[in-house]
Scaffold this motif. Structure first.
Motif, PDB file in Angstrom:
ATOM      1  N   GLU A 102       0.840  -1.206   0.000  1.00  0.00           N
ATOM      2  CA  GLU A 102       0.000   0.000   0.000  1.00  0.00           C
ATOM      3  C   GLU A 102       0.871   1.250   0.000  1.00  0.00           C
ATOM      4  O   GLU A 102       0.572   2.235  -0.679  1.00  0.00           O
ATOM      5  CB  GLU A 102      -0.947  -0.011   1.204  1.00  0.00           C
ATOM      6  CG  GLU A 102      -1.993   1.074   1.162  1.00  0.00           C
ATOM      7  CD  GLU A 102      -2.938   0.981  -0.029  1.00  0.00           C
ATOM      8  OE1 GLU A 102      -3.226   2.035  -0.644  1.00  0.00           O
ATOM      9  OE2 GLU A 102      -3.375  -0.134  -0.360  1.00  0.00           O
ATOM     10  N   LYS A 105       2.175   1.633  -3.557  1.00  0.00           N
ATOM     11  CA  LYS A 105       1.094   2.059  -4.450  1.00  0.00           C
ATOM     12  C   LYS A 105       0.777   3.537  -4.268  1.00  0.00           C
ATOM     13  O   LYS A 105       0.599   4.277  -5.235  1.00  0.00           O
ATOM     14  CB  LYS A 105      -0.161   1.215  -4.193  1.00  0.00           C
ATOM     15  CG  LYS A 105      -1.324   1.516  -5.117  1.00  0.00           C
ATOM     16  CD  LYS A 105      -2.493   0.602  -4.797  1.00  0.00           C
ATOM     17  CE  LYS A 105      -3.636   0.781  -5.750  1.00  0.00           C
ATOM     18  NZ  LYS A 105      -4.290   2.070  -5.690  1.00  0.00           N
ATOM     19  N   LEU A 110       0.870   4.152  -8.288  1.00  0.00           N
ATOM     20  CA  LEU A 110       0.749   3.020  -9.196  1.00  0.00           C
ATOM     21  C   LEU A 110      -0.690   2.511  -9.219  1.00  0.00           C
ATOM     22  O   LEU A 110      -1.412   2.644  -8.241  1.00  0.00           O
ATOM     23  CB  LEU A 110       1.680   1.887  -8.763  1.00  0.00           C
ATOM     24  CG  LEU A 110       3.166   2.226  -8.719  1.00  0.00           C
ATOM     25  CD1 LEU A 110       3.961   1.043  -8.197  1.00  0.00           C
ATOM     26  CD2 LEU A 110       3.668   2.652 -10.079  1.00  0.00           C
ATOM     27  N   THR A 111      -1.065   1.924 -10.315  1.00  0.00           N
ATOM     28  CA  THR A 111      -2.391   1.334 -10.445  1.00  0.00           C
ATOM     29  C   THR A 111      -2.358  -0.117  -9.970  1.00  0.00           C
ATOM     30  O   THR A 111      -1.289  -0.724  -9.864  1.00  0.00           O
ATOM     31  CB  THR A 111      -2.877   1.387 -11.902  1.00  0.00           C
ATOM     32  OG1 THR A 111      -1.978   0.607 -12.702  1.00  0.00           O
ATOM     33  CG2 THR A 111      -2.937   2.819 -12.417  1.00  0.00           C
ATOM     34  N   ALA A 112      -3.534  -0.662  -9.721  1.00  0.00           N
ATOM     35  CA  ALA A 112      -3.627  -2.062  -9.279  1.00  0.00           C
ATOM     36  C   ALA A 112      -3.032  -3.031 -10.305  1.00  0.00           C
ATOM     37  O   ALA A 112      -2.329  -3.975  -9.915  1.00  0.00           O
ATOM     38  CB  ALA A 112      -5.072  -2.411  -8.954  1.00  0.00           C
ATOM     39  N   MET A 115       0.673  -3.076  -9.852  1.00  0.00           N
ATOM     40  CA  MET A 115       1.025  -3.781  -8.621  1.00  0.00           C
ATOM     41  C   MET A 115       0.951  -5.292  -8.827  1.00  0.00           C
ATOM     42  O   MET A 115       1.788  -6.034  -8.312  1.00  0.00           O
ATOM     43  CB  MET A 115       0.091  -3.347  -7.480  1.00  0.00           C
ATOM     44  CG  MET A 115       0.250  -1.897  -7.078  1.00  0.00           C
ATOM     45  SD  MET A 115       1.888  -1.519  -6.421  1.00  0.00           S
ATOM     46  CE  MET A 115       1.827  -2.404  -4.881  1.00  0.00           C
ATOM     47  N   ALA A 138      -2.143  -8.101  -3.815  1.00  0.00           N
ATOM     48  CA  ALA A 138      -2.372  -7.294  -5.019  1.00  0.00           C
ATOM     49  C   ALA A 138      -3.795  -7.461  -5.532  1.00  0.00           C
ATOM     50  O   ALA A 138      -4.375  -6.521  -6.080  1.00  0.00           O
ATOM     51  CB  ALA A 138      -1.365  -7.666  -6.102  1.00  0.00           C
ATOM     52  N   LEU A 141      -6.134  -4.898  -3.961  1.00  0.00           N
ATOM     53  CA  LEU A 141      -5.959  -3.466  -4.226  1.00  0.00           C
ATOM     54  C   LEU A 141      -6.955  -3.009  -5.287  1.00  0.00           C
ATOM     55  O   LEU A 141      -7.223  -3.700  -6.252  1.00  0.00           O
ATOM     56  CB  LEU A 141      -4.530  -3.193  -4.705  1.00  0.00           C
ATOM     57  CG  LEU A 141      -3.425  -3.495  -3.704  1.00  0.00           C
ATOM     58  CD1 LEU A 141      -2.071  -3.320  -4.364  1.00  0.00           C
ATOM     59  CD2 LEU A 141      -3.528  -2.588  -2.488  1.00  0.00           C
ATOM     60  N   ASP A 143      -8.331   0.553  -7.634  1.00  0.00           N
ATOM     61  CA  ASP A 143      -8.009   1.894  -8.103  1.00  0.00           C
ATOM     62  C   ASP A 143      -9.150   2.871  -7.863  1.00  0.00           C
ATOM     63  O   ASP A 143      -8.944   4.002  -7.479  1.00  0.00           O
ATOM     64  CB  ASP A 143      -7.680   1.877  -9.606  1.00  0.00           C
ATOM     65  CG  ASP A 143      -6.370   1.182  -9.881  1.00  0.00           C
ATOM     66  OD1 ASP A 143      -5.496   1.195  -9.007  1.00  0.00           O
ATOM     67  OD2 ASP A 143      -6.223   0.626 -10.973  1.00  0.00           O
TER      68      ASP A 143
END
Length: 172
Positions: A102, A105, A110-112, A115, A138, A141, A143
Motif C-alpha cells: 500500500e 502504491k 501506481l495502479t492495481a 502492482m 495485489a 488493491l 483503483d
C-alpha cells in the motif's frame, strides 16, 4: 575477453541490450550464474530501470574480492509489461524504503494492474513478502474509490487478517 575476465559486466551489458533476438534474458542469467556471477532478483526497493552492477560486500562493509567483484541486480525493465514511466515513478518515490504494498502504491502512484505485475515478478522480497502473499495482497488493491452508497460502511478488510502458510522453497 569481457565474458572471461568480467562476467558480471558482460552479463549486465547483454541484459541492457535486450531485445537482441538471439539470446533470451533467462538464458543470459542462467549462463552468468553458471560462471559464478551472483544475479540478484528484481526488487522495488533496489532495482533501477536498467540492470545494474552492485558491489559484493562483506557484513563488515568491505568489498569482496577487490574492486572488480560485482553482482548483477536485475532491473525493472525485466518485468514483462511494466512501462518505463511506472518504473520511473517507483524510483522517484524511493527516498525511503517502501514498507508494504500500500505504501508503494500510494507513494509511487501506481495502479492495481501495475502492482499485480510487480507481484507476479516477485519484486517485493525486500519487504519480506513472498510471491504468493504479494499476489494475494495485489488482488485486494483497487483503483476506483468506493461508491458513495457504501462510504460509511466497511465491507471488506474489517475481519482479522489470516496469513497464508509458509510456502515451501520448491514451490517458490
Amino acid at each position: 575477453w569481457m565474458k572471461c575476465h568480467y562476467p558480471a559486466v558482460f552479463a549486465c551489458a547483454l541484459l541492457n541490450s535486450q531485445p537482441m533476438g538471439f539470446y533470451a534474458p533467462a538464458q543470459i542469467v542462467r549462463d552468468a550464474r553458471a560462471h559464478h556471477v551472483e544475479v540478484r532478483e528484481v526488487d522495488v526497493n533496489y532495482s533501477d530501470w536498467d540492470n545494474t552492477l552492485e558491489p559484493m560486500m562483506t557484513r563488515d562493509g568491505d568489498q569482496i574480492g577487490g574492486r572488480l567483484n560485482f553482482a548483477v541486480r536485475l532491473g525493472l525493465r525485466q518485468i514483462s509489461g511494466l512501462r518505463a514511466d511506472a518504473a520511473q515513478r517507483i524510483m522517484d518515490a524511493r527516498s525511503d524504503p517502501f514498507t508494504d504494498m500500500e505504501d508503494l502504491k500510494t507513494r509511487a502512484k501506481l495502479t492495481a494492474p501495475i502492482m499485480r505485475r510487480l507481484a507476479e515478478a516477485d519484486a517485493f522480497r525486500s519487504m519480506f513478502i513472498d510471491r504468493r502473499q504479494a499476489l494475494w495482497e495485489a488482488k485486494g488493491l483497487r483503483d476506483a474509490p468506493d461508491l458513495p452508497l457504501f462510504m460509511g460502511a466497511r465491507d471488506e478488510g474489517a475481519e482479522t487478517p489470516v496469513p497464508l502458510p509458509v510456502m515451501p522453497v520448491c514451490e517458490q
